[in-house]
Design an enzyme around this catalytic site. Structure first.
Site, mmCIF file in Angstrom:
data_model
loop_
_atom_site.group_PDB
_atom_site.id
_atom_site.type_symbol
_atom_site.label_atom_id
_atom_site.label_comp_id
_atom_site.label_asym_id
_atom_site.label_seq_id
_atom_site.Cartn_x
_atom_site.Cartn_y
_atom_site.Cartn_z
ATOM 1 N N HIS A 1 -12.309 -5.418 7.811
ATOM 2 C CA HIS A 1 -12.977 -5.299 6.517
ATOM 3 C C HIS A 1 -14.245 -4.487 6.653
ATOM 4 O O HIS A 1 -15.145 -4.587 5.831
ATOM 5 C CB HIS A 1 -13.306 -6.700 5.950
ATOM 6 C CG HIS A 1 -12.092 -7.511 5.626
ATOM 7 N ND1 HIS A 1 -11.367 -8.176 6.579
ATOM 8 C CD2 HIS A 1 -11.458 -7.733 4.454
ATOM 9 C CE1 HIS A 1 -10.340 -8.786 6.010
ATOM 10 N NE2 HIS A 1 -10.362 -8.539 4.721
ATOM 11 N N GLU B 1 0.817 -1.218 0.000
ATOM 12 C CA GLU B 1 0.000 0.000 0.000
ATOM 13 C C GLU B 1 0.849 1.267 0.000
ATOM 14 O O GLU B 1 0.497 2.250 -0.638
ATOM 15 C CB GLU B 1 -0.943 0.027 1.200
ATOM 16 C CG GLU B 1 -2.206 -0.808 1.013
ATOM 17 C CD GLU B 1 -1.949 -2.292 1.085
ATOM 18 O OE1 GLU B 1 -0.890 -2.659 1.655
ATOM 19 O OE2 GLU B 1 -2.768 -3.071 0.601
#
Lengths: 324, 347, 438
Positions: A127, A60
């Site tokens: 999530h 990322e």
């Protein structure tokens, strides 16, 4: 007019921008051959080629950093975070590199970091997060969260065309659950403008993301009681539409601030301070906020259900506020 | 059109050698003024970081850059900024926080950038420029003109995860990026023995699919040659390289660090290998320059520095309210033309 | 133009530094960037180069003294090599002088009671604490001149809600319309007798234009408090005399050269005024007293304060027992105190214990001034500028050196006649000056 889901609307928006401007390109994990974890980018590799739809390693920080570098070179990268929960791995690049660069030495950094956020899908702590406030608190960024399919297309286009780093939150619960007619042509929704989803007089509910639908459901129910709720969808969290918020408060005189983010340090606190400062004399009751509690998002359904705001909680709060 | 220049020759001509000496000495003297005079007079405030003893790395590498290349220097690479065309006066004025500077008072030290000159500065949590270099490399590769990105980082910086992500990405995507690691022995007070378990960092190169080389960072000709090779590879589309340049930090970490943790013996040893003295000796021995010419050069340099400081000191400080400007880039950009996308997109 | 030498900040968290060694003495020259002094801080010891070329004219912080970063530690008098402070630089922190500035103000209540007035005039009705409503409701009530105690509340706990107040207003309107022929406008409710919880008025003196806020230095705050307190304490009355200064001017002119040669400092007019005042006090001792409740406290020593203007404010060093000094003694004392005031070397004792004060509005060109009494004294003498003016002498116009003397005095204990006698004596002494100066 074709009916598109929220997800399809985002896909169409990105697709149209890729066609319109050759400097737009995509990078992220599993976005190319696989079409993205949620299939937002399905079909794009085939259409635009691997130089413009880039499958990256799991990195990322490098994904966001590379987006910054490409933006400095005149491109318009759109970087995907597979889940916005993972944006934390690229945090330095967003808040220190991307956000501050224009302020420090003047270049434009036109880039979008987009990804799915939000709870209600049994996703557990990593999530399901709503971490938008990390970035609302970072000057130099823009933070956008559409709540409708129509808005999703118009706002992703606006984000890609914006010359600043935009963090684009897509609510995963809405991806396939909402759909509406979405025009096939080009249109853009301005960043920084809220929308009144429902007009009302007795009370304003100011909200964003999936909670817009919860508010609308509650409003419909409360109408039977003769209570008229106005629902305002912020759409952009940074810079947010101060005027729209204050206008609704002045009109309705009672306000509920609603979102599914956790409580302390949330958007509602920011709005409550704004309202108390600038619309004190328009208040006919205390400012209420309905939020998730200060915990990570739990997994097991009864826990997550307790955690999230819902229609019933909004109705209860609205009734109490109405009596004040 | 692919550039025909693959790399500068590793035995540079007299003009280039003289340029090398000029930049080495200018860097050394300018940084002395900053650290030991202006800072101590209170004319420069905040953190002060110089690259004394490490000048050969910036000079040797930046002189390999051509038009269209991009460099991402570290705070120890003052010369990279000069070679890419920033004026000495602008750099001093930036140190002094004046309004008329490349950062308009928003940034200090060498956090200066300009896409027209192909310079992207660090952010203080180091390591961030490595991924950014990858993004630059992606675009340069796509454009196909044979341009490269040079990113400078310290040996301590290589411990950051982002650097590994960047090297991995550069390796797997075969990006035209040269990672130039300035191994100066210390990351603040942390010596290399506490920073990593390997003896030399060059092993990291092959670990990510690129050549890795350890070189004498205090020999500007060696640096020039090695960077030239790496740059040639990248221009030919063969991908990234990792160069570990061995040098030593002859100052504290910053101007307010007395660095008592560095053994005096090390400082003495490395003083013998001073990069400027070595080049000077070479030039004199090979009769490329005379002592007199070198003295003249030194005098010119002092005059240049004096003039630059006077210029910088005469500039006004920014007005407080300007702090609110230029947060976002838009059609009425406060930064003027510089704020608008400076390079038209080319595919 | 002089350049300040400051204690630099060697390190982001470093707040102070100690001078370990001065490498030049006062009066010695130093080149720009040449080493000038050495410091020690928490982080490093360093040699500090001079910011300008010139003569080190002042050392303000001695060796082994520790001062805050940015403190001015010395001054260099340059010959044009000094660097002017860059434009728009924020005000430099001037270190506070070591002495306590001015006598402590008498213990008057410091707090200024702010009077909160209800906006909208005396007839505006006020909401009492017993009535529960909301900001919106109160605003509507105010806009419509409604006394909330008259309104029925249907909200939680009897709160008056928006619905309630709007209904009341509407009902009142239609009732008034219905009584069109009856007595005019609905009566305005009288203000409530109970202390009101009212909307605070906007802060007095708020200004809508651009401003720059500069916090007061401790010295300025003290001066401000002292001045206001003095005005509140004493019944200030003023009298002004015009004095012919010819004899004094002549005496000074004749003897200043010799005076300076013998004593090493200039002969100013101040000692003349001090001597005259001291003499006059002998004859009007009430001028040298202070008020303590219902008592007059006469002081035996005559301690004359001389007001000195500094860049940062005002300070009044005191010549102790001026009545025991001759002219030269007073001149010396004046010189010493003024010098030490300017170089910030006054001690606490130097500014305490004054019984009478002389100030000099004339030094800035003023004809005369009306100074504020320096508490707890009862009078202060203001000396105006000495100027040649046309005056009438023997029915003809003559040009003479004249000065206005003004006396501010406390009419609680000093009457006009006494004040006139006092000033008259000073006038007489000055106009007939015969005391030797040397």
């Amino acid at each position: 007019m074709p009916v598109l889901t929220y997800l399809e609307a985002i896909r169409q928006g990105i697709w149209e921008e890729m066609e319109r401007d050759p400097s737009v390109f995509l990078l992220g994990e599993d976005i190319g051959a696989y079409g993205g974890a949620f299939k937002v980018t399905a079909g794009m590799l085939e259409k635009f080629g691997e130089e413009r739809v880039i499958d990256t390693p799991i990195s990322e920080a490098a994904i966001v950093g590379a987006a910054v570098g490409a933006a400095l070179m005149g491109m318009r990268p759109v970087a995907e975070m597979q889940f916005m929960d993972f944006i934390a791995c690229g945090f330095d690049q967003i808040v220190n590199m991307a956000a501050k660069m224009h302020y420090r030495w003047g270049p434009a950094v036109p880039m979008v970091v987009r990804g799915p956020s939000g709870a209600g899908v049994h996703g557990g702590p990593f999530h399901s997060q709503s971490n938008e406030m990390w970035f609302v608190h970072t000057p130099g960024l823009k933070v956008v969260m559409p709540a409708t399919a129509y808005d999703a297309k118009g706002l992703i286009k606006a984000a890609i065309r914006d010359d600043n780093p935009v963090i684009f939150y897509e609510h995963k619960f809405l991806y396939r659950r909402i759909k509406e007619e979405v025009p096939e042509e080009d249109y853009v929704i301005p960043i920084g403008k809220a929308a009144v989803r429902r007009e009302g007089n007795d009370m304003a509910v100011i909200t964003y993301g999936a909670m817009v639908w919860t508010a609308l459901e509650a409003a419909q129910e409360l109408e039977k009681d003769g209570l008229s709720l106005e629902v305002v969808d912020l759409r952009t969290l940074l810079p947010y539409d101060e005027e729209a918020v204050l206008a609704s408060v002045r009109k309705c005189n009672k306000v509920i601030l609603l979102h599914e983010d956790t409580r302390t340090g949330d958007m509602a606190g920011e709005l409550a301070a704004l309202i108390a400062e600038k619309a004190f004399e328009d208040l006919d009751g205390p400012i209420l906020r309905i939020t998730a509690p200060d915990t990570p998002v739990p997994f097991s359904p009864p826990l997550e259900e307790y955690f999230l705001p819902n229609t019933r909680k909004v109705i209860e709060a609205a009734r109490k506020l109405a009596e004040f | 059109m692919r550039s025909t220049i693959l790399a500068r020759s590793s035995t540079p001509d007299a003009a280039t050698l003289e340029r090398m000496l000029y930049y080495l000495k200018l860097t050394r003297e300018a940084e002395l003024r900053i650290e030991q005079v202006l800072y101590r007079q209170g004319k420069i405030v905040g953190g002060v970081y110089v690259g004394r003893g490490q000048e050969a790395i910036g000079v040797g590498s930046a002189l390999q850059l051509i038009e269209g290349d991009v460099v991402l220097p570290s705070h120890r690479d003052f010369s990279s900024f000069l070679i890419r065309g920033f004026s000495l006066a602008d750099i001093f004025a930036n140190w002094m926080g004046r309004a008329d500077t490349p950062t308009r008072g928003r940034e200090n030290t060498l956090h200066i950038g300009d896409m027209k000159r192909g310079v992207i500065p660090i952010i203080s949590p180091l390591g961030g420029t490595s991924p950014v270099a990858c993004g630059v490399g992606m675009v340069l590769k796509r454009r196909g003109h044979g341009n490269v990105a040079l990113v400078h980082l310290g040996e301590g910086t290589t411990s950051l995860g982002q650097v590994h992500e960047a090297m991995n990405m550069a390796g797997v995507m075969k990006l035209p990026v040269v990672f130039i690691c300035n191994n100066n022995g210390y990351a603040y007070s942390t010596p290399v023995e506490k920073q990593f378990a390997v003896r030399n960092l060059a092993v990291r190169g092959p670990a990510y699919g690129m050549p890795g080389k350890t070189i004498d960072g205090n020999d500007v000709l060696v640096v020039y040659g090695a960077v030239g090779e790496a740059v040639a590879r990248a221009r030919q589309g063969k991908g990234p390289s990792f160069l570990e340049c061995m040098t030593f930090r002859m100052t504290g970490h910053s101007a307010h660090d007395a660095a008592e943790y560095v053994p005096a013996r090390l400082l003495r040893e490395w003083a013998e290998k001073d990069p400027i003295q070595r080049l000077e000796k070479y030039l004199l021995t090979e009769n490329i320059l005379t002592r007199q010419q070198i003295n003249d050069l030194e005098r010119r340099i002092q005059a240049e520095i004096d003039a630059a400081i006077a210029d910088a000191e005469a500039r006004a400080l920014p007005k407080g309210e300007t702090a609110l400007e230029g947060v976002y880039c838009g059609p009425d950009c406060w930064w003027g033309k510089a704020g608008v996308r400076s390079q038209k997109s080319e595919v | 133009m002089p350049t300040n030498v400051i204690m630099p900040q060697m390190g982001e968290s470093v707040a102070e530094g100690t001078i370990t060694k001065w490498l030049r003495k006062v009066g010695e020259p130093v080149g720009r960037d040449e080493p000038l002094f050495e410091i020690s801080t928490d982080k490093v010891d360093a040699e500090i180069p001079s910011p300008a070329a010139g003569i080190l004219s002042q050392i303000l912080v001695k060796e082994n003294e520790t001062v805050a970063v940015n403190t001015v530690v010395g001054v260099i008098d340059g010959e044009g090599a000094a660097v002017a402070a860059p434009a728009t630089e924020a005000e430099e922190e001037v270190p506070s002088p070591p002495a306590v500035p001015a006598a402590a103000p008498p213990p008057t209540s410091a707090a200024s009671a702010s009077v909160v007035t209800a906006a909208g005039g005396p007839s505006a009705p006020t909401a009492t604490l017993e009535v529960r409503s909301s900001p919106l409701v109160r605003r509507i009530a105010q806009d419509n001149q409604v006394d909330l105690t008259q309104v029925q509340g249907t909200g939680l706990g009897g709160r008056i809600s928006k619905k309630d107040i709007l209904a009341y207003v509407e009902q009142r309107r239609s009732a008034a319309a219905g009584r069109a022929t009856a007595a005019p406008a609905p009566s305005v409710q009288p203000p409530s007798a109970t202390p009101a919880a009212v909307q605070p008025a906007p802060a007095p003196g708020t200004f809508a234009g651009p401003t720059q806020v500069v916090p007061m230095t401790p010295m300025r705050r003290q001066i401000a408090e002292h001045m206001v307190a003095s005005k509140r304490t004493s019944a200030h009355v003023y009298t002004v005399f015009e004095v012919e200064m010819t004899k004094v001017v002549e005496a000074r002119e004749r003897q200043r050269g010799e005076f300076e040669r013998r004593n090493g400092f200039k002969l100013t007019y101040t000692p003349f005024f001090v001597r005259a005042a001291v003499e006059a006090i002998r004859e009007t001792p009430v001028i040298n007293s202070s008020v303590d409740g219902a008592n007059l406290v006469y002081k035996r020593d005559v301690n004359v304060g001389i007001a000195v203007a500094l860049e940062t404010g005002l300070i009044v060093p005191v010549i102790k027992r001026a009545d025991e000094k001759n002219f030269l003694g007073i001149a010396r004392a004046v010189q010493d105190l003024a010098e030490r005031a300017r170089t910030k070397r006054l001690s606490v004792e130097d500014v305490q214990g004054g019984t009478f004060t002389i100030t000099n509005p004339g030094s800035f060109g003023g004809l005369f001034g009306l100074p504020i009494i320096n508490q707890p004294q009862v009078a202060i003498l203001g000396v105006g500028a000495i100027e040649k003016r046309p005056v009438v002498r023997d029915d003809a116009i003559a040009i003479r050196s004249m000065a206005y003397l003004s006396l501010s005095y406390d009419h609680r204990v000093v009457d006009g006649a006494v004040a006139e006698k006092f000033l008259g004596r000073i006038k007489q002494m000055l106009e007939n000056w015969d005391e030797p100066v040397l």
